[in-house]
Design an enzyme around this catalytic site. Structure first.
Site, PDB file in Angstrom:
ATOM      1  CG  ASP A   1      -1.714   1.259   1.378  1.00 47.81           C
ATOM      2  OD1 ASP A   1      -2.615   1.492   0.557  1.00 47.81           O
ATOM      3  OD2 ASP A   1      -1.435   2.023   2.330  1.00 47.81           O
TER       4      ASP A   1
ATOM      5  CD  GLU B   1      -3.390  -2.142  -0.843  1.00 44.48           C
ATOM      6  OE1 GLU B   1      -3.528  -0.911  -0.861  1.00 44.48           O
ATOM      7  OE2 GLU B   1      -3.785  -2.852   0.101  1.00 44.48           O
TER       8      GLU B   1
END
Length: 242
Positions: A64, A134
């Site tokens: 992320d 992610e």
């Protein structure tokens, strides 16, 4: 003092070797992993993780941050005259769970994500795919460093950045502006149902606007459900007031 190798520390614990090979997944991603166990972990949802095989949540956390850094850098280069507000809108859209899931689906990543069959379909599955995307970025960063992660992100987000002529606008903000301009009361949002497992819930929101039929929408968070409802309501409001 010798610099501690974060990668060696991260992969020091033992992993159970899967029967399934991650070779096909690596080919889809476009990177030959020096440490294939990182990719296996990135594709392991918590619903099938064991004491010896970690879920992908830590890699998701890392990915992320890497994604946000690289996309922010690409945006600054692509839109040199835009202010912070416009760039922030673009960034939020490009690193959203919806965009991550779309990229994962485009890659066919769902074929390789290890998850329990009982996981919620629909938004729940999209959330799992976005999280896995992610985690894959986190795995790429640990395996090959920022250049490898940046190459992957540029390949799969570059067209999305180039295609966005105007900064995306939050549908809730846009709806409120339209209603205020027409002299109407503010919209009323209500979460009427939460379903699915605790770690991957699906929220159902009902949006009420005076003079219009209520709109219902779902999302993998309260805000996502409300935004989806606002997006659906906008067409009706703009058509009536525009």
């Amino acid at each position: 003092m010798a610099r501690r190798d974060p990668l060696r520390a991260y992969i020091a614990r033992d992993f159970v070797n899967r029967r399934e090979s991650s070779t096909d997944a690596a080919a889809v991603i476009g990177h030959r992993f020096a440490h294939p166990r990182l990719l296996r972990e990135a594709l392991t949802h918590r619903s099938v993780a064991t004491a010896m095989e970690a879920p992908n949540e830590r890699l998701e956390f890392l990915g992320d941050r890497v994604l946000a850094l690289v996309v922010a850098d690409l945006l600054v280069a692509a839109f040199p005259t835009e202010n912070e507000g416009a760039l922030s809108k673009r960034l939020a859209a490009l690193v959203s769970g919806q965009t991550l899931a779309d990229v994962a689906i485009g890659l066919g990543l769902g074929r390789y994500v290890q998850m329990a069959k009982s996981e919620t379909p629909g938004w729940g599955t999209r959330s799992i795919l976005g999280d896995a995307m992610e985690a894959v970025i986190g795995a790429l960063y640990l395996d090959g460093g920022l250049p490898v992660a940046r190459e992957f992100i540029t390949a799969h987000w570059g067209d999305l950045i180039a295609a966005a002529i105007d900064p995306p606008e939050d549908p809730k903000t846009r709806l409120q502006e339209c209603l205020q301009a027409a002299g109407k009361p503010l919209p009323q949002y209500e979460i009427v149902q939460v379903s699915g497992p605790a770690h991957s819930p699906t929220f159902c929101a009902v949006l009420r606007v005076e003079g219009f039929a209520p709109v219902e929408a779902t999302g993998n968070s309260k805000r996502a459900a409300e935004k989806a409802a606002a997006r659906a309501m906008l067409d009706a409001v703009v058509g009536a007031t525009g």
